[in-house]
Design an enzyme around this catalytic site. Structure first.
Site, PDB file in Angstrom:
ATOM      1  CG  ASP A 160      -2.097  -1.986   7.170  1.00  0.00           C
ATOM      2  OD1 ASP A 160      -2.949  -2.059   8.420  1.00  0.00           O
ATOM      3  OD2 ASP A 160      -2.035  -1.807   6.263  1.00  0.00           O
ATOM      4  CD1 TRP A 217      -2.360   1.867   0.323  1.00  0.00           C
ATOM      5  CD2 TRP A 217      -1.615   1.421   2.545  1.00  0.00           C
ATOM      6  NE1 TRP A 217      -3.417   2.875   1.407  1.00  0.00           N
ATOM      7  CE2 TRP A 217      -3.132   2.939   2.135  1.00  0.00           C
ATOM      8  CE3 TRP A 217      -1.519   1.850   3.704  1.00  0.00           C
ATOM      9  CZ2 TRP A 217      -3.298   3.454   3.705  1.00  0.00           C
ATOM     10  CZ3 TRP A 217      -1.734   2.746   4.827  1.00  0.00           C
ATOM     11  CH2 TRP A 217      -2.987   3.286   4.361  1.00  0.00           C
ATOM     12  CE  LYS A 245      -9.926   0.673   4.101  1.00  0.00           C
ATOM     13  NZ  LYS A 245      -9.681   0.804   2.820  1.00  0.00           N
TER      14      LYS A 245
HETATM   15  C1  LMR Z   1      -6.695   2.208  -0.024  1.00  0.00           C
HETATM   16  O1  LMR Z   1      -5.885   1.943  -0.301  1.00  0.00           O
HETATM   17  O2  LMR Z   1      -7.400   2.598  -1.558  1.00  0.00           O
HETATM   18  C2  LMR Z   1      -7.500   2.645   1.118  1.00  0.00           C
HETATM   19  O3  LMR Z   1      -6.774   2.046   2.006  1.00  0.00           O
HETATM   20  C3  LMR Z   1      -7.783   4.364   1.136  1.00  0.00           C
HETATM   21  C4  LMR Z   1      -6.539   4.596   1.446  1.00  0.00           C
HETATM   22  O4  LMR Z   1      -6.373   5.271   2.780  1.00  0.00           O
HETATM   23  O5  LMR Z   1      -6.082   4.326   0.707  1.00  0.00           O
END
Ligand code: LMR
Length: 398
Positions: free
Chosen positions: A211, A130, A246
């Site tokens: 996470d 991420w 979520k």
């Molecule tokens: C995402 O990965 O789209 C979500 O977790 C929202 C974010 O805060 O990035």
């Protein structure tokens, strides 16, 4: 002050939502940010949340501060969700939990706390991960390293390569792991693979930071906790960042939690003291509403059951959209085999679309996909699936 300072780049995920909002194309589709949409393309307030909010509105008698670590019922309920009500971790009081503002807040609190005691540690993140992981841990002052995770050839976890990297992580370093529904790839470890990784953490002496932003979006609330269970079982210290954005649809309530699991109840008390000290200087104590909603739902049998049913509806709708996308592309004669999308889990799929295709879809079709090709399956509906499949097929020359 700002005359000589360059503007910061837009956020790679949330910035895409801003661009989507100002796009005037009536066919536009947002497959970017990880937000659930129902069949009508709306992000609903769950019925169990509405019901809990009504109760809270009636019961609320004060808006005085919460404790630094948040509502105690919330902390207890979060632990039951994480470990299971009968877990040895809870019985032995080995874990402490604080309400943090969202999963990102939880990660940052954990990062700041770890930095205090492991100032020289390196934080290892998965390749890919991420986008915000890098920002959170780098801003907390950590040097970052990457461990192998996704294999674009097999469209799966490269477990051997991952293990080889993790075996070389020095004792005292920190390894950030996605507990389920890996973001962005959608591919996870099996229960057995988690047990192998947890045993490795114990053997090598590195610290796991899980996470856990999608509990219940993979196979179910209980099934999805296998990573947490594996680390709890080997008896090492570890951290968990939970998000209820979520699975409770509480995105804008910033409802998350940081949990620290230690080896004894005495150590857990020490961990909590430092958790509170860390939080106090960032935001003092958490915003109440989202945490109280989650605590109310989880501690009330009827609301709890209703939540599990609503969560299952979200999970199953996403799975159905995976199938619809794969069959829609095949029907349009797209040569590439996209069948792997149906075995990925959670909200996302690493679609295999190149950055050039992602750019083309945005410019020509107003379809917004995160760079690297991550698609939010929950953004697909019966109303837009044909348009999306037509557009991808056109982009791929089918
Ligand atoms: C995402 O990965 O789209 C979500 O977790 C929202 C974010 O805060 O990035």
């Amino acid at each position: 002050m700002w005359q000589k300072i360059e503007a910061a780049p837009a956020d790679s995920i949330l910035g895409l939502t801003d661009a989507f909002k100002s796009d005037t194309n009536p066919n536009k589709v947002n497959l970017g940010v990880g937000v659930y949409k129902d069949e009508q393309g709306k992000t609903p307030v769950l019925d169990c949340v509405k019901a809990a909010e009504k109760i809270l509105l009636d019961e609320e008698s004060s808006k005085s501060y919460l404790p630094i670590s948040g509502d105690p019922v919330y902390g207890r309920e979060v632990q039951k969700l994480l470990f299971g009500a009968d877990s040895e971790v809870i019985a032995n009081k080995r874990a402490v939990t604080a309400h943090a503002p969202g999963g990102t807040g939880a990660l940052r609190v954990g990062a700041d706390l770890l930095k205090k005691f492991y100032p020289k540690a390196k934080v290892w993140i998965s390749n890919p991960t991420w986008a915000n992981h890098k920002g959170v841990f780098a801003t907390a002052g950590f040097e970052l390293g990457q461990y192998a995770y996704y294999n674009p050839e097999s469209k799966n976890v490269d477990f051997e390569a991952m293990l080889a990297c993790l075996a070389a992580v020095p004792a005292g370093d920190i390894v950030l792991l996605h507990a389920c529904c890996h973001n962005p790839s959608g591919v996870d470890l099996s229960d057995e693979q988690w047990r192998t990784v947890a045993a490795l953490a114990k053997e090598k002496g590195w610290m796991a930071f899980l996470d856990f932003a999608y509990q219940g979006f993979g196979e179910g609330v209980e099934e999805d906790r296998c990573a947490v269970e594996a680390f709890a079982a080997v008896g090492v210290d570890f951290f968990v960042a939970s998000s209820f954005s979520k699975n409770f649809g509480l995105y804008n309530e910033r409802t998350g939690a940081i949990t620290i699991v230690s080896q004894t109840a005495e150590e857990a008390v020490v961990a909590m003291s430092h958790l509170k000290a860390t939080i106090r200087v960032i935001y003092s104590n958490p915003p109440a509403h989202g945490g109280l909603v989650v605590a109310k739902i989880l501690s009330n049998d009827a609301l709890h059951q209703q939540w599990l049913a609503e969560l299952a509806t979200m999970r199953e709708r996403i799975k159905a959209m995976r199938v619809a996308l794969v069959s829609g592309l095949a029907k349009r004669g797209v040569q590439e085999d996209f069948s792997y999308i149906t075995s990925q889990r959670g909200m996302f799929s690493f679609s295999g679309l190149s950055d050039t295709t992602v750019q083309w879809l945005r410019e020509n079709k107003a379809i917004y996909v995160v760079g690297g090709g991550r698609i939010n399956l929950a953004g697909l509906t019966i109303a837009n699936i044909d348009y999306v499949c037509d557009s991808i097929a056109e982009a791929l020359g089918a």
